[in-house]
Scaffold this active site. Structure first.
Site, mmCIF file in Angstrom:
data_model
loop_
_atom_site.group_PDB
_atom_site.id
_atom_site.type_symbol
_atom_site.label_atom_id
_atom_site.label_comp_id
_atom_site.label_asym_id
_atom_site.label_seq_id
_atom_site.Cartn_x
_atom_site.Cartn_y
_atom_site.Cartn_z
ATOM 1 C CG ASN A 1 -15.120 16.267 28.706
ATOM 2 O OD1 ASN A 1 -13.922 16.105 28.954
ATOM 3 N ND2 ASN A 1 -15.923 16.909 29.534
ATOM 4 C CB CYS B 1 -10.947 17.716 37.967
ATOM 5 S SG CYS B 1 -10.416 18.951 36.805
ATOM 6 N NE ARG C 1 -15.092 12.750 38.498
ATOM 7 C CZ ARG C 1 -14.603 13.447 37.488
ATOM 8 N NH1 ARG C 1 -13.602 14.264 37.675
ATOM 9 N NH2 ARG C 1 -15.114 13.332 36.290
HETATM 10 N N1 EPU Z 1 -21.159 8.317 39.369
HETATM 11 C C1 EPU Z 1 -21.402 7.249 40.183
HETATM 12 N N2 EPU Z 1 -20.940 6.016 39.804
HETATM 13 C C2 EPU Z 1 -20.252 5.840 38.641
HETATM 14 C C3 EPU Z 1 -20.006 6.942 37.810
HETATM 15 C C4 EPU Z 1 -20.480 8.183 38.204
HETATM 16 O O1 EPU Z 1 -22.018 7.383 41.235
HETATM 17 O O2 EPU Z 1 -19.860 4.695 38.357
HETATM 18 C C5 EPU Z 1 -21.631 9.649 39.798
HETATM 19 C C6 EPU Z 1 -20.452 10.602 40.086
HETATM 20 O O3 EPU Z 1 -19.950 10.398 41.375
HETATM 21 C C7 EPU Z 1 -21.089 11.938 39.933
HETATM 22 C C8 EPU Z 1 -22.120 11.696 38.822
HETATM 23 O O4 EPU Z 1 -22.276 10.287 38.709
HETATM 24 O O5 EPU Z 1 -21.747 12.315 41.096
HETATM 25 C C9 EPU Z 1 -21.739 12.275 37.485
HETATM 26 O O6 EPU Z 1 -20.529 11.754 37.020
HETATM 27 P P1 EPU Z 1 -20.319 11.317 35.514
HETATM 28 O O7 EPU Z 1 -19.940 9.900 35.500
HETATM 29 O O8 EPU Z 1 -21.481 11.746 34.674
HETATM 30 O O9 EPU Z 1 -19.071 12.200 35.122
HETATM 31 P P2 EPU Z 1 -17.785 11.714 34.337
HETATM 32 O O10 EPU Z 1 -18.179 10.847 33.219
HETATM 33 O O11 EPU Z 1 -16.774 11.257 35.288
HETATM 34 C C10 EPU Z 1 -17.867 13.647 32.592
HETATM 35 C C11 EPU Z 1 -16.926 14.730 32.167
HETATM 36 C C12 EPU Z 1 -16.813 15.755 33.286
HETATM 37 C C13 EPU Z 1 -18.205 16.308 33.588
HETATM 38 C C14 EPU Z 1 -19.171 15.163 33.934
HETATM 39 C C15 EPU Z 1 -20.600 15.621 34.139
HETATM 40 C C16 EPU Z 1 -15.328 13.540 30.779
HETATM 41 C C17 EPU Z 1 -13.943 13.058 30.602
HETATM 42 N N3 EPU Z 1 -15.599 14.145 31.932
HETATM 43 O O12 EPU Z 1 -17.273 13.094 33.763
HETATM 44 O O13 EPU Z 1 -16.000 16.793 32.756
HETATM 45 O O14 EPU Z 1 -18.135 17.171 34.694
HETATM 46 O O15 EPU Z 1 -19.160 14.197 32.863
HETATM 47 O O16 EPU Z 1 -21.085 16.248 33.010
HETATM 48 O O17 EPU Z 1 -16.142 13.412 29.878
HETATM 49 C C18 EPU Z 1 -14.475 18.564 32.876
HETATM 50 O O18 EPU Z 1 -14.434 18.569 31.642
HETATM 51 O O19 EPU Z 1 -13.975 19.482 33.584
HETATM 52 C C19 EPU Z 1 -15.141 17.457 33.584
HETATM 53 C C20 EPU Z 1 -14.930 17.197 34.861
#
Ligand code: EPU
Length: 486
Positions: A62, A155, A160
């Site tokens: 990540n 995933c 999301r």
């Molecule tokens: N969310 C919102 N609005 C947004 C963005 C996010 O409501 O505009 C919510 C999501 O729906 C969720 C929460 O915020 O409920 C957390 O999501 P976040 O945006 O923090 O996750 P992400 O940036 O999409 C990254 C990692 C994920 C990891 C999450 C949480 C990357 C590429 N992905 O995802 O990694 O689970 O942070 O730590 O950095 C993995 O490696 O398997 C993976 C899924």
């Protein structure tokens, strides 16, 4: 493929600290090769396994994804070392290449030069594969004035949303529209973004990273509050600062970013993958084994270290970057005690280790509660619609392996080995990256042969996991199913 316009990059002043590679010429040029139909291999694990030895932890997937997106902010070349060889990184490299960046990969290193970017519309096929692809919207609109991006993939962990990314970019002076299933963003003044203030309703990792990149090139000061404090955000800030950005507060709730007219490429070593390290720590626990691992940054795993210690594991730190996890019966007794988990943003229990911990809990004593709070909304939603839900899926697959688990909303009650769980080999299917690897952990502990299908999900984020496990003494084979002639 739609290319909206060609961008002429006006001559820029020489960057203060450009990176020039002194390394031998790269061996691989990432290019968009014609897609071959893919065979989805399977893992066969003969259990129960006992692990021993030492393994090397790969660079963080990540962090690498965010830094690769950030190279779009930089003039000149950037060199990233210790990039893991996993399929998500290949997808991100393809996204950058499609935009016109030059991406070269060799021996875990990547050199990216995005001066030739002439296309601001992301390859939709690659975008569907990885969530991290959406991050490029920030750098594209900040440096090149415009971006066209499909809604993100990655995933299948439910609905999301990207509202925080889009509202944040609007606060920085972008006009953002959703048209024909695509997100289109451009600088409202036709020139570039402007500093602004934005409070995230939730400390989203991706939204924080995207806005940090965009604000680094916006005109003026940006204040972002309630941001994510994850280590990957800190890694990104460090890279941007090395590239000439001014960012204060990474790792805290607020970021103050003073925009610069340009950033230059720089060199960076990707930090160790805390989720891979955590997965191997849980593998040692579930198999009642003793293994050591390096490099790791223990402070990034303190929550898991506390939980495993609570269960009865002995965790020893040999030096700054080496940790040993021991659950050997001679030293700690026959049983590990179950523990409760509630996932939350860093420094809480990582959602990306929740399914692996759930597998471990089926082999502990007592019953344990697992509450998913990071992706909670989508779980209860998915359950009520009886549509795809990773928690339900992983529970069902673990149940095929003999686990006794009950789910209600985003909470699972896991019954330990003295309450009905008894792992045995079976045929199961990975549905996502972390859920898939939790089946590998369960397979290590199960009596008999476990066959895990759809392991392309696991290859998205774990570099050579089968070879690493073999090195630790596991009987695991990667097999490619033979297509049936009609
Ligand atoms: N969310 C919102 N609005 C947004 C963005 C996010 O409501 O505009 C919510 C999501 O729906 C969720 C929460 O915020 O409920 C957390 O999501 P976040 O945006 O923090 O996750 P992400 O940036 O999409 C990254 C990692 C994920 C990891 C999450 C949480 C990357 C590429 N992905 O995802 O990694 O689970 O942070 O730590 O950095 C993995 O490696 O398997 C993976 C899924």
């Amino acid at each position: 493929m739609a290319v909206f316009f060609n961008i002429t990059i006006s001559p820029t002043p020489k960057p203060p600290k450009p990176f020039t590679s002194s390394l031998s010429p790269p061996q691989t040029q990432i290019s968009k090769a014609p897609q071959k139909p893919q065979q989805n291999p399977i893992f066969k694990i003969k259990g129960p396994s006992t692990l021993s030895g030492h393994i090397s932890i790969s660079g963080s997937k990540n962090s690498s994804l965010a830094l690769l997106a950030a190279t779009l902010c930089c003039s000149g070349s950037s060199l990233l070392h210790n990039v893991p060889n996993v399929s998500d990184i290949k997808a991100m490299a393809s996204i950058l290449t499609y935009l016109g960046a030059k991406v070269e990969a060799f021996d875990g290193n990547m050199i990216v030069n995005s001066d030739g970017v002439g296309n601001v519309e992301v390859d939709m096929e690659e975008m569907k594969k990885i969530r991290g692809g959406f991050f490029v919207i920030g750098p594209l609109v900040a440096r090149f004035g415009e971006a066209v991006v499909d809604l993100p993939g990655g995933c299948e962990i439910g609905n999301r949303p990207v509202d925080l990314y889009l509202r944040g970019l609007s606060a920085l002076g972008a006009v953002v529209e959703l048209r024909d299933g695509k997100v289109r963003a451009h600088a409202a003044n036709g020139k570039g973004l402007a500093g602004g203030r934005f409070r995230l309703d939730y400390p989203s990792v991706g939204a924080t990273e995207t806005l940090m990149m965009a604000a680094s090139l916006a005109d003026g000061i940006t204040v972002l509050s309630n941001v994510a404090k994850e280590p990957e955000v800190v890694d990104l800030a460090r890279f941007l600062i090395d590239s000439g950005a001014s960012i204060e507060g990474a790792g805290s709730d607020n970021l103050v970013i003073r925009g610069k007219s340009q950033l230059h490429g720089s060199e960076c070593v990707i930090t160790p993958d805390r989720i891979e390290a955590g997965t191997f720590m849980l593998a040692a626990a579930i198999t009642h084994s003793c293994i050591s691992m390096s490099p790791i940054i223990p402070s990034r795993l303190s929550c898991l270290i506390d939980k495993l210690s609570e269960a009865g594991c002995k965790i020893s730190q040999f030096n700054q970057h080496t940790l040993e996890v021991s659950a050997v019966p001679t030293y700690i007794g026959d049983n590990l005690k179950g523990f409760d988990i509630r996932t939350s943003p860093f420094p809480g229990f990582p959602t990306d280790l929740q399914p692996q911990a759930m597998a471990l809990l089926t082999t502990c004593t007592g019953s344990s509660l697992v509450v998913e709070s990071v992706f909670d909304k989508r779980m209860s939603h998915a359950i009520s619609l009886v549509s795809f839900c990773p928690l339900i899926w992983i529970v069902r697959e673990l149940q095929k392996l003999g686990a006794r688990i009950r789910v209600c909303g985003s909470t699972a009650l896991v019954f330990g080995k003295d309450e009905g769980s008894s792992l045995h080999g079976s045929r199961v299917f990975a549905s996502d990256l972390r859920g898939g690897v939790s089946l590998v952990l369960a397979g290590l502990a199960a009596e008999g042969t476990t066959e895990i299908n759809n392991i392309a999900h696991i290859d998205r984020g774990y570099e050579n996991i089968d070879r690493k496990l073999q090195h630790l003494g596991v009987d695991i084979q990667r097999l490619t199913p033979v297509a049936c002639p009609l």
